[in-house]
Structure formats: C-alpha cells, structure tokens
Design a protein around this motif. Structure first.
Motif, PDB file in Angstrom:
ATOM      1  N   MET A 156       0.841  -1.195   0.000  1.00 25.90           N
ATOM      2  CA  MET A 156       0.000   0.000   0.000  1.00 25.90           C
ATOM      3  C   MET A 156       0.876   1.246   0.000  1.00 25.90           C
ATOM      4  N   ILE A 157       0.624   2.144  -0.936  1.00 24.80           N
ATOM      5  CA  ILE A 157       1.390   3.386  -1.047  1.00 24.80           C
ATOM      6  C   ILE A 157       0.634   4.488  -0.323  1.00 24.80           C
ATOM      7  N   ASN A 158       1.258   5.093   0.666  1.00 28.57           N
ATOM      8  CA  ASN A 158       0.631   6.150   1.452  1.00 28.57           C
ATOM      9  C   ASN A 158       0.924   7.516   0.843  1.00 28.57           C
ATOM     10  N   ILE A 159      -0.133   8.302   0.657  1.00 27.04           N
ATOM     11  CA  ILE A 159      -0.071   9.568  -0.065  1.00 27.04           C
ATOM     12  C   ILE A 159      -0.396  10.736   0.848  1.00 27.04           C
ATOM     13  N   ALA A 160       0.318  11.844   0.651  1.00 22.16           N
ATOM     14  CA  ALA A 160      -0.036  13.114   1.275  1.00 22.16           C
ATOM     15  C   ALA A 160      -0.371  14.121   0.181  1.00 22.16           C
ATOM     16  N   ILE A 161      -1.402  14.901   0.393  1.00 17.46           N
ATOM     17  CA  ILE A 161      -1.803  15.954  -0.534  1.00 17.46           C
ATOM     18  C   ILE A 161      -1.331  17.281   0.054  1.00 17.46           C
ATOM     19  N   ILE A 162      -0.518  18.011  -0.709  1.00 13.42           N
ATOM     20  CA  ILE A 162       0.020  19.279  -0.244  1.00 13.42           C
ATOM     21  C   ILE A 162      -0.665  20.396  -1.019  1.00 13.42           C
ATOM     22  N   GLY A 163      -1.526  21.135  -0.310  1.00 13.32           N
ATOM     23  CA  GLY A 163      -2.325  22.168  -0.956  1.00 13.32           C
ATOM     24  C   GLY A 163      -3.688  21.632  -1.320  1.00 13.32           C
ATOM     25  N   THR A 164      -4.730  22.326  -0.894  1.00 10.48           N
ATOM     26  CA  THR A 164      -6.094  21.836  -1.160  1.00 10.48           C
ATOM     27  C   THR A 164      -6.919  22.852  -1.941  1.00 10.48           C
ATOM     28  N   GLY A 165      -6.261  23.508  -2.894  1.00  7.98           N
ATOM     29  CA  GLY A 165      -6.995  24.338  -3.831  1.00  7.98           C
ATOM     30  C   GLY A 165      -7.814  23.476  -4.776  1.00  7.98           C
ATOM     31  N   SER A 166      -8.434  24.115  -5.730  1.00  8.26           N
ATOM     32  CA  SER A 166      -9.390  23.417  -6.594  1.00  8.26           C
ATOM     33  C   SER A 166      -8.794  22.221  -7.316  1.00  8.26           C
ATOM     34  N   ILE A 167      -7.534  22.342  -7.784  1.00  8.41           N
ATOM     35  CA  ILE A 167      -6.953  21.251  -8.570  1.00  8.41           C
ATOM     36  C   ILE A 167      -6.716  20.005  -7.723  1.00  8.41           C
ATOM     37  N   SER A 168      -6.613  20.160  -6.409  1.00  6.35           N
ATOM     38  CA  SER A 168      -6.368  18.991  -5.551  1.00  6.35           C
ATOM     39  C   SER A 168      -7.514  17.990  -5.610  1.00  6.35           C
ATOM     40  N   ILE A 169      -8.700  18.468  -5.949  1.00  7.35           N
ATOM     41  CA  ILE A 169      -9.854  17.569  -6.012  1.00  7.35           C
ATOM     42  C   ILE A 169      -9.631  16.486  -7.069  1.00  7.35           C
ATOM     43  N   ALA A 170      -9.012  16.867  -8.199  1.00  4.65           N
ATOM     44  CA  ALA A 170      -8.727  15.877  -9.242  1.00  4.65           C
ATOM     45  C   ALA A 170      -7.773  14.807  -8.722  1.00  4.65           C
TER      46      ALA A 170
END
Length: 386
Positions: free
Chosen positions: A1-15
């Motif tokens: 399992m690859i664990n992911i972090a999302i940096i920045g939650t502007g509109s493009i992060s939804i994609a």
C-alpha cells in the motif's frame, strides 16, 4: 500500500483526491497540508478519509508512513516543496507548471537524482485517448516529414479569475496564460516534435487589467529540419476550441481528430478528391491503437503509482517537465526583450533564474484586487479533443 499526502487543497487537488480514491486497493491518502486547514478537513470528511491535517507541510517531512506526495499549491511554491519532500525520501507528483524557472527545475531534478526518488510533473493531457492516438500516428511516420504545427491553446477566463491572491502576478503565478494554461499544449508539442532551435514571440494583456501578466501570446518556433510551429496561448477565447494540427508531407492530422491527404496534379495543383489510400492507412492506425483504461489525472496517477510499485519509467519526469519550462521561458524572453531567442538557454541567461525573469518582464498592469478564495471552486477543463 502506497501512502499519499496531498500538499495544498486548492481546486486542482480535487482531481488528485478523486483519482487516488479510485485506487484504494493500491494507495491510501493519509495526510493533508494546507495553510487553510479547514479546507483540508472538509475534504477528509467529504471523501471519508482517515487522514491527518496539518497547516505546515514541514510536519510531514519526517513522517515515515508517507511514501509519496501530490503537490497542488501555487506555482511559486513548487520547487521548494518538491525539493524538501524528495530530500525527505518521498516520491513527488507536482502540478503544472513544474516551477517558475529553469534553475528551480534543475534543482528539483538534482534532488530527485540524489534521493533516488521519482519526480513527475502533471501533464494529464498526455493521458487521454486522442493525444495518445495522435502520438502513435506521428511515430509511424505515416504523414511524412512534418512542415508545420498549429497549436491553439484557447481558454477563456472571466475578469474575476485574476482576483485570487496569487494569480496574475509574476512573483507568485510566474506568468500568465503561456505558463499556466498553454503549458499543457506546449508539453504536447515538445513531446511530439522535440525541442526547436529558435523562438520569436509577442505577448499582451488585452482584457484583464487586474493582472500584471499576459492573457494572450503568440509564438513561432523553428526546428532544425526547418519545420515551423505556431503556438497561441490565450485566456480570452470564447468557446475554448483547442486543437493541435500537424501538416506533413503526405497528410494532415489533428486533434480533434481529422485526417486529410491531397494528391498533386502534374502542374502541382491538387486534385479535388483526397488520397484515399493514405487517409485509410492513417485512420486505421488511429483506430487500432488501444483505448486507455484511465484518462486525465486518473490516468497519470495510475501511471505514477505503477512507477512507484513496479519501478517503471515515468512517461513525464523532471527532464520532460523542464523541457516545457524552457520553451515557455524562451517565449517570455522573446516577448519581453523583443528578440529572436536561440535554444537551449544557458545557465547565465537572465531568463534562467526566477530573479532574472522578475527583473526583465513587463508588468502590463498592477494587480488591483486580492481575495483569499472563491465560494465556487469549480474547475472546467476547456475544449475537448474528441
């Protein structure tokens, strides 16, 4: 399992979030970082994620549970964030544009090489069926020597688009439509044609006097084989009718898909009817290319996850991302200095560094309004290639 972090939650992060959620058997979003943590919290709840939220990304650098990050922040932050996470031993998928300067691109590539981690730049249009099919047709050399390419990166953005706090400034956005919209089409151009030897360009701000940057540019690229390409970058075109047209010795092909092959009379003028044999062979090549299982951001994230898990070569790595930034930097140099620009750009070129760019670009206007965000975060993706 690859664990992911999302940096920045502007509109493009939804994609990115939606794409990772399609592969829950392969990856898990475990963390978010945003200077507005309440926005990240809303996504945790909306997508039913078991993820922590921090306001300072540095809190995630030493987290041993994180394998990879998606960087979805404004362009001026891309380089430092990517370098920090690469040096912390995380794979990085960074949104377009890769960075604000070639120097930053080179520093990112160096960090990836030293850490032995993957650095990929978002170019989701490579991962759609029409573009993959077009690339395949071109690789078969069925249209012969390419003489001319027409790239219409037509987008439309209302006046308020540049009211967002980081948009419309050279310092934070890094440029206008050439860097932040046509980046997709310029990437596809260099992917199919390689790098040109010289560029001449003009740029203007025609309808957005709340922005320092251009909302329209036109560039001409010349290649070693004397082929020409023209690139129009715009956020003032109603209808957003985007296209890439390749004119070859034997035929013309494009996305949206169209093929045309003409035959010459003895005097060089064309017959009224097309060359059906050539058109048929090209069309068959287009139709036989297998359909992609996933497209767009989902297709690229599928590819990114596979590259991590299976040690596969990335379709778009830091070098490919850098090529696109070099073309854009050359367009800005030509448009701002009024000169023909030779490629490649050397490290002593004023348009190699961010400071050099900021010192040499024109401010068409001064930014008048700055808002933290919009209540409507909807992103539309412009024209289709079908």
């Amino acid at each position: 399992m690859i664990n992911i972090a999302i940096i920045g939650t502007g509109s493009i992060s939804i994609a990115h979030i939606k794409a990772y959620c399609q592969f829950r058997d392969r990856c898990k979003i475990v963390a978010f970082a945003d200077i507005y943590p309440e926005k990240a919290e809303s996504y945790v709840n909306k997508y039913q994620l078991e993820a922590k939220v921090v306001s300072d990304y540095k809190e995630l650098l030493d987290d041993p549970t994180i394998d990879a990050v998606s960087i979805c922040t404004p362009p001026f932050t891309h380089a430092q964030l990517s370098i920090d996470f690469l040096r912390a031993g995380k794979h990085v998928l960074v949104e377009k544009p890769m960075a604000s300067s070639l120097k930053e691109c080179d520093e990112m590539i160096q960090a990836a090489q030293e850490s032995n981690k993957l650095l990929s730049v978002v170019a989701q249009n490579r991962f759609i069926n029409p573009i993959m099919k077009l690339k395949h047709v071109l690789e078969q050399n069925l249209i012969g020597k390419i003489s001319h390419v027409q790239v219409d990166s037509y987008w439309w953005r209302g006046y308020s688009y540049y009211d967002l706090w980081w948009r419309g400034t050279w310092e934070k956005e890094g440029g206008g439509c050439t860097l932040n919209h046509a980046v997709h089409h310029i990437d596809m151009l260099q992917w199919t044609m390689g790098m040109p030897k010289e560029i001449v360009a003009v740029a203007s701000n025609t309808l957005h006097d709340n922005a320092e940057v251009e909302d329209l540019s036109v560039a001409i690229l010349k290649y070693e084989n004397n082929a020409l390409a023209q690139v129009t970058s715009s956020v003032v075109h109603h209808g957003e009718e985007q296209q890439l047209i390749f004119q070859g010795e034997k035929a013309r092909v494009s996305v949206p898909w169209k093929v045309k092959a003409q035959k010459a009379r003895e005097n060089g003028f064309p017959y009224p009817e097309s060359d059906a044999d050539v058109e048929s062979k090209i069309t068959e090549c287009w139709e036989q290319y297998p359909e992609l299982k996933y497209e767009g951001h989902t297709g690229q994230i599928d590819h990114f996850l596979s590259a991590i898990a299976e040690d596969k070569t990335l379709l778009i790595d830091g070098i490919q991302g850098r090529n696109t930034i070099e073309l854009i930097s050359a367009i800005y140099k030509s448009a701002n200095l009024g000169i023909k620009v030779q490629l490649p750009l050397d490290s002593d070129d004023p348009f190699y560094t961010r400071d050099g760019i900021l010192s040499n670009v024109k401010h068409f206007n001064e930014k008048k309004t700055s808002v933290e965000g919009f209540s409507d975060a909807t992103i539309t993706t412009g024209g289709k290639y079908e």
